[in-house]
Design a protein around this motif. Structure first.
Motif, PDB file in Angstrom:
ATOM      1  N   GLU A 104     -42.836 -34.249   0.121  1.00  0.00           N
ATOM      2  CA  GLU A 104     -44.336 -34.269   0.123  1.00  0.00           C
ATOM      3  C   GLU A 104     -45.130 -33.507   0.626  1.00  0.00           C
ATOM      4  OE1 GLU A 104     -43.579 -37.628   2.989  1.00  0.00           O
ATOM      5  OE2 GLU A 104     -44.985 -38.870   1.759  1.00  0.00           O
ATOM      6  N   GLU A 105     -44.555 -32.371   1.278  1.00  0.00           N
ATOM      7  CA  GLU A 105     -45.166 -30.949   1.442  1.00  0.00           C
ATOM      8  C   GLU A 105     -45.001 -30.032  -0.078  1.00  0.00           C
ATOM      9  OE1 GLU A 105     -46.571 -30.261   4.494  1.00  0.00           O
ATOM     10  OE2 GLU A 105     -46.043 -32.241   4.908  1.00  0.00           O
ATOM     11  N   LYS A 106     -44.899 -30.505  -0.895  1.00  0.00           N
ATOM     12  CA  LYS A 106     -44.714 -29.822  -2.303  1.00  0.00           C
ATOM     13  C   LYS A 106     -43.562 -28.608  -2.288  1.00  0.00           C
ATOM     14  CE  LYS A 106     -49.849 -30.416  -2.387  1.00  0.00           C
ATOM     15  NZ  LYS A 106     -51.046 -29.940  -2.623  1.00  0.00           N
ATOM     16  N   ASN A 107     -42.614 -28.924  -1.440  1.00  0.00           N
ATOM     17  CA  ASN A 107     -41.475 -27.868  -1.792  1.00  0.00           C
ATOM     18  C   ASN A 107     -40.517 -28.410  -2.906  1.00  0.00           C
ATOM     19  OD1 ASN A 107     -42.234 -26.455   0.666  1.00  0.00           O
ATOM     20  ND2 ASN A 107     -41.740 -28.094   1.953  1.00  0.00           N
ATOM     21  N   THR A 108     -39.787 -27.501  -3.471  1.00  0.00           N
ATOM     22  CA  THR A 108     -38.688 -27.692  -4.419  1.00  0.00           C
ATOM     23  C   THR A 108     -37.383 -27.194  -3.358  1.00  0.00           C
ATOM     24  OG1 THR A 108     -38.707 -25.356  -5.191  1.00  0.00           O
ATOM     25  CG2 THR A 108     -40.303 -26.799  -6.333  1.00  0.00           C
ATOM     26  N   TRP A 109     -36.422 -27.892  -4.211  1.00  0.00           N
ATOM     27  CA  TRP A 109     -35.216 -27.785  -3.275  1.00  0.00           C
ATOM     28  C   TRP A 109     -33.988 -27.332  -4.773  1.00  0.00           C
ATOM     29  CZ3 TRP A 109     -33.565 -27.421   1.419  1.00  0.00           C
ATOM     30  CH2 TRP A 109     -32.099 -27.380   1.726  1.00  0.00           C
ATOM     31  N   SER A 110     -33.261 -26.638  -4.370  1.00  0.00           N
ATOM     32  CA  SER A 110     -32.092 -26.150  -5.341  1.00  0.00           C
ATOM     33  C   SER A 110     -30.890 -25.722  -4.554  1.00  0.00           C
ATOM     34  CB  SER A 110     -32.508 -25.018  -6.210  1.00  0.00           C
ATOM     35  OG  SER A 110     -32.795 -23.777  -5.569  1.00  0.00           O
ATOM     36  N   GLY A 111     -29.835 -25.928  -5.415  1.00  0.00           N
ATOM     37  CA  GLY A 111     -28.591 -25.647  -4.667  1.00  0.00           C
ATOM     38  C   GLY A 111     -27.253 -25.652  -5.551  1.00  0.00           C
ATOM     39  N   SER A 112     -26.251 -25.200  -5.267  1.00  0.00           N
ATOM     40  CA  SER A 112     -24.847 -25.337  -6.033  1.00  0.00           C
ATOM     41  C   SER A 112     -23.806 -25.968  -5.402  1.00  0.00           C
ATOM     42  CB  SER A 112     -24.798 -23.871  -6.795  1.00  0.00           C
ATOM     43  OG  SER A 112     -24.454 -22.950  -5.625  1.00  0.00           O
ATOM     44  N   ASN A 113     -22.900 -26.191  -6.284  1.00  0.00           N
ATOM     45  CA  ASN A 113     -21.485 -26.843  -5.616  1.00  0.00           C
ATOM     46  C   ASN A 113     -20.399 -26.062  -6.370  1.00  0.00           C
ATOM     47  OD1 ASN A 113     -22.683 -28.326  -3.674  1.00  0.00           O
ATOM     48  ND2 ASN A 113     -21.982 -30.311  -4.377  1.00  0.00           N
ATOM     49  N   TYR A 114     -19.467 -25.680  -5.795  1.00  0.00           N
ATOM     50  CA  TYR A 114     -18.201 -24.993  -6.407  1.00  0.00           C
ATOM     51  C   TYR A 114     -18.880 -23.825  -7.495  1.00  0.00           C
ATOM     52  CZ  TYR A 114     -15.180 -28.981  -5.288  1.00  0.00           C
ATOM     53  OH  TYR A 114     -14.398 -29.696  -4.741  1.00  0.00           O
ATOM     54  N   THR A 115     -19.892 -23.125  -6.960  1.00  0.00           N
ATOM     55  CA  THR A 115     -20.411 -22.028  -7.565  1.00  0.00           C
ATOM     56  C   THR A 115     -21.234 -22.406  -8.943  1.00  0.00           C
ATOM     57  OG1 THR A 115     -19.016 -20.537  -6.551  1.00  0.00           O
ATOM     58  CG2 THR A 115     -20.203 -19.548  -8.565  1.00  0.00           C
ATOM     59  N   ASN A 116     -20.527 -23.055 -10.069  1.00  0.00           N
ATOM     60  CA  ASN A 116     -20.912 -23.267 -11.253  1.00  0.00           C
ATOM     61  C   ASN A 116     -21.687 -24.379 -11.598  1.00  0.00           C
ATOM     62  OD1 ASN A 116     -19.996 -21.010 -12.686  1.00  0.00           O
ATOM     63  ND2 ASN A 116     -17.984 -21.913 -12.611  1.00  0.00           N
ATOM     64  N   PHE A 117     -21.844 -25.328 -10.462  1.00  0.00           N
ATOM     65  CA  PHE A 117     -22.754 -26.714 -10.581  1.00  0.00           C
ATOM     66  C   PHE A 117     -23.967 -26.582  -9.948  1.00  0.00           C
ATOM     67  CE2 PHE A 117     -24.434 -30.561  -9.591  1.00  0.00           C
ATOM     68  CZ  PHE A 117     -24.330 -31.521 -10.409  1.00  0.00           C
ATOM     69  N   SER A 118     -24.946 -26.173 -10.827  1.00  0.00           N
ATOM     70  CA  SER A 118     -26.322 -25.723 -10.140  1.00  0.00           C
ATOM     71  C   SER A 118     -27.549 -26.963 -10.431  1.00  0.00           C
ATOM     72  CB  SER A 118     -27.124 -24.523 -10.767  1.00  0.00           C
ATOM     73  OG  SER A 118     -26.024 -23.602 -10.475  1.00  0.00           O
ATOM     74  N   TYR A 119     -28.512 -27.177  -9.400  1.00  0.00           N
ATOM     75  CA  TYR A 119     -29.434 -28.141  -9.421  1.00  0.00           C
ATOM     76  C   TYR A 119     -30.763 -27.749  -8.858  1.00  0.00           C
ATOM     77  CZ  TYR A 119     -28.156 -29.450  -4.682  1.00  0.00           C
ATOM     78  OH  TYR A 119     -27.843 -29.387  -3.488  1.00  0.00           O
ATOM     79  N   ARG A 120     -31.706 -28.473  -9.567  1.00  0.00           N
ATOM     80  CA  ARG A 120     -33.104 -28.053  -8.553  1.00  0.00           C
ATOM     81  C   ARG A 120     -33.920 -29.309  -8.972  1.00  0.00           C
ATOM     82  NH1 ARG A 120     -37.213 -23.133  -9.089  1.00  0.00           N
ATOM     83  NH2 ARG A 120     -39.136 -24.391  -8.991  1.00  0.00           N
ATOM     84  N   ILE A 121     -34.727 -29.591  -7.713  1.00  0.00           N
ATOM     85  CA  ILE A 121     -35.347 -30.988  -7.553  1.00  0.00           C
ATOM     86  C   ILE A 121     -36.674 -30.466  -7.187  1.00  0.00           C
ATOM     87  CG2 ILE A 121     -35.859 -32.978  -6.170  1.00  0.00           C
ATOM     88  CD1 ILE A 121     -33.043 -32.684  -5.278  1.00  0.00           C
ATOM     89  N   ASP A 122     -37.818 -30.696  -8.136  1.00  0.00           N
ATOM     90  CA  ASP A 122     -39.174 -30.392  -7.971  1.00  0.00           C
ATOM     91  C   ASP A 122     -40.106 -31.690  -8.067  1.00  0.00           C
ATOM     92  OD1 ASP A 122     -39.475 -27.365  -8.796  1.00  0.00           O
ATOM     93  OD2 ASP A 122     -37.941 -28.288 -10.394  1.00  0.00           O
TER      94      ASP A 122
END
Length: 99
Positions: free
Chosen positions: A21-39
């Motif tokens: 709600e504060e207009k922030n994005t979030w990204s991360g990874s698991n096991y190095t090769n699984f990456s994601y982003r939430i906008d």
């Protein structure tokens, strides 16, 4: 007791809906090769936009996403995001040694 920024758990630590709600994005990874982003997309139709890719490239350098999701801009939508990511991660775990 949960605060505004308490993390959701499972395979992923994702902040609560208030963070988005504060207009922030979030990204991360698991096991190095699984990456994601939430906008958070805050145009006429608000939504949470999720992208998943394999590898360590920055999202701006990725041309082939493994999955993309558009979820409702709400706490329920964020729960759906977590379910979407979990589903994709389960698929990834089956092939991760091939990557």
């Amino acid at each position: 007791m949960k605060g505004k920024y308490t993390m959701l758990h499972g395979y992923f630590d994702i902040p609560t809906f208030h963070y988005f709600e504060e207009k922030n994005t979030w990204s991360g990874s698991n096991y190095t090769n699984f990456s994601y982003r939430i906008d958070p997309v805050l145009g006429d139709e608000k939504e949470l936009y999720v992208r998943v890719w394999y590898g360590t490239k920055c999202v701006t350098e990725v041309t082939d996403f493994v999955a993309e999701y558009h979820e409702e801009y709400s706490e329920k939508g964020l729960e759906n995001v977590l379910a979407d990511l979990t589903k994709e991660f389960e698929k990834f775990k089956l092939i991760r040694k091939e990557l």
